[in-house]
Motif scaffolding. Sequence first.
Motif, PDB file in Angstrom:
ATOM      1  N   LEU A 164       0.841  -1.200   0.000  1.00 34.98           N
ATOM      2  CA  LEU A 164       0.000   0.000   0.000  1.00 34.98           C
ATOM      3  C   LEU A 164       0.873   1.245   0.000  1.00 34.98           C
ATOM      4  N   ASP A 165       0.298   2.366  -0.390  1.00 31.65           N
ATOM      5  CA  ASP A 165       1.043   3.621  -0.316  1.00 31.65           C
ATOM      6  C   ASP A 165       1.260   3.966   1.164  1.00 31.65           C
ATOM      7  N   PRO A 166       2.272   4.789   1.456  1.00 31.09           N
ATOM      8  CA  PRO A 166       2.621   5.062   2.864  1.00 31.09           C
ATOM      9  C   PRO A 166       1.464   5.616   3.702  1.00 31.09           C
ATOM     10  N   ALA A 167       0.673   6.525   3.148  1.00 34.48           N
ATOM     11  CA  ALA A 167      -0.424   7.107   3.925  1.00 34.48           C
ATOM     12  C   ALA A 167      -1.472   6.047   4.272  1.00 34.48           C
ATOM     13  N   SER A 168      -1.829   5.224   3.300  1.00 35.13           N
ATOM     14  CA  SER A 168      -2.806   4.152   3.540  1.00 35.13           C
ATOM     15  C   SER A 168      -2.253   3.144   4.540  1.00 35.13           C
ATOM     16  N   SER A 169      -0.973   2.822   4.395  1.00 38.02           N
ATOM     17  CA  SER A 169      -0.341   1.877   5.328  1.00 38.02           C
ATOM     18  C   SER A 169      -0.390   2.396   6.751  1.00 38.02           C
ATOM     19  N   LEU A 170      -0.060   3.670   6.919  1.00 40.40           N
ATOM     20  CA  LEU A 170      -0.058   4.266   8.254  1.00 40.40           C
ATOM     21  C   LEU A 170      -1.478   4.306   8.835  1.00 40.40           C
ATOM     22  N   PHE A 171      -2.443   4.688   8.012  1.00 38.22           N
ATOM     23  CA  PHE A 171      -3.838   4.776   8.445  1.00 38.22           C
ATOM     24  C   PHE A 171      -4.355   3.398   8.885  1.00 38.22           C
ATOM     25  N   LEU A 172      -4.077   2.374   8.077  1.00 41.84           N
ATOM     26  CA  LEU A 172      -4.532   1.025   8.381  1.00 41.84           C
ATOM     27  C   LEU A 172      -3.786   0.447   9.581  1.00 41.84           C
ATOM     28  N   ALA A 173      -2.494   0.687   9.647  1.00 40.55           N
ATOM     29  CA  ALA A 173      -1.703   0.183  10.778  1.00 40.55           C
ATOM     30  C   ALA A 173      -2.173   0.800  12.087  1.00 40.55           C
ATOM     31  N   ASP A 174      -2.516   2.085  12.054  1.00 41.28           N
ATOM     32  CA  ASP A 174      -2.996   2.751  13.266  1.00 41.28           C
ATOM     33  C   ASP A 174      -4.316   2.138  13.739  1.00 41.28           C
ATOM     34  N   ALA A 175      -5.241   1.892  12.808  1.00 42.33           N
ATOM     35  CA  ALA A 175      -6.533   1.303  13.174  1.00 42.33           C
ATOM     36  C   ALA A 175      -6.362  -0.131  13.681  1.00 42.33           C
ATOM     37  N   ALA A 176      -5.519  -0.921  13.019  1.00 38.92           N
ATOM     38  CA  ALA A 176      -5.293  -2.313  13.433  1.00 38.92           C
ATOM     39  C   ALA A 176      -4.592  -2.361  14.788  1.00 38.92           C
ATOM     40  N   SER A 177      -3.608  -1.507  14.983  1.00 40.91           N
ATOM     41  CA  SER A 177      -2.898  -1.462  16.269  1.00 40.91           C
ATOM     42  C   SER A 177      -3.839  -1.043  17.391  1.00 40.91           C
ATOM     43  N   GLY A 178      -4.733  -0.105  17.094  1.00 44.35           N
ATOM     44  CA  GLY A 178      -5.711   0.337  18.088  1.00 44.35           C
ATOM     45  C   GLY A 178      -6.619  -0.799  18.519  1.00 44.35           C
TER      46      GLY A 178
END
Length: 198
Positions: free
Chosen positions: A66-80
């Motif tokens: 994924l692009d960096p912004a999408s990766s960060l957004f998804l990683a933040d939600a999954a980590s949460g």
Amino acid sequence: MSVENDLLVIALVVLALLIALGWYLSYSAARLDRLHAKVEGAMSVLDAQLVRRAEASLELATSGALDPASSLFLADAASGAIRRRTEHPIGDDPLDGQHFAGREGVESDLSSALATVLSDDQQAVLRGNDGDPVGREALERVEASALRVQLARQFHNDAVAQVRRVRAKTVVRVFRLAGHAALPDLVDFDDRLPGAGA
């Protein structure tokens, strides 16, 4: 002798009614216990499927597909979602009301992030010939786990509805067959599949 026979017949009828009532109450209490155990099992399955979905989402986010912004957004939600489960696990007591430990918000956030990041176009890119096989496999795991979450939540809520229906019966309330067990709660959060729209 007729009076004694009549009294004996009445006593036998009363005894038979008491035995039948005792059997029915015992059967109803056992059924209610089985239904509560079914809710407990369904909650455990739902919890496990949510963990798998969060882990698969985190894996996709860190795959580089994924692009960096999408990766960060998804990683933040999954980590949460993972962090919330760790900090507030579902209670060990199976009959404590089957609360979801207030996790509806983070699970809905993860569903929303998946729907946003994995648009139809992004899924086509990940599945395409040019797509990274790691990303394609991660996408397949996310989709499979998201579907299992939907099914597990539906199964849990069906089990809760059965418990509520039985506990609403007059005989269950009058004879307090549920004991002190709290009424299990429905689990309600956004569980749409990835790509289902933001």
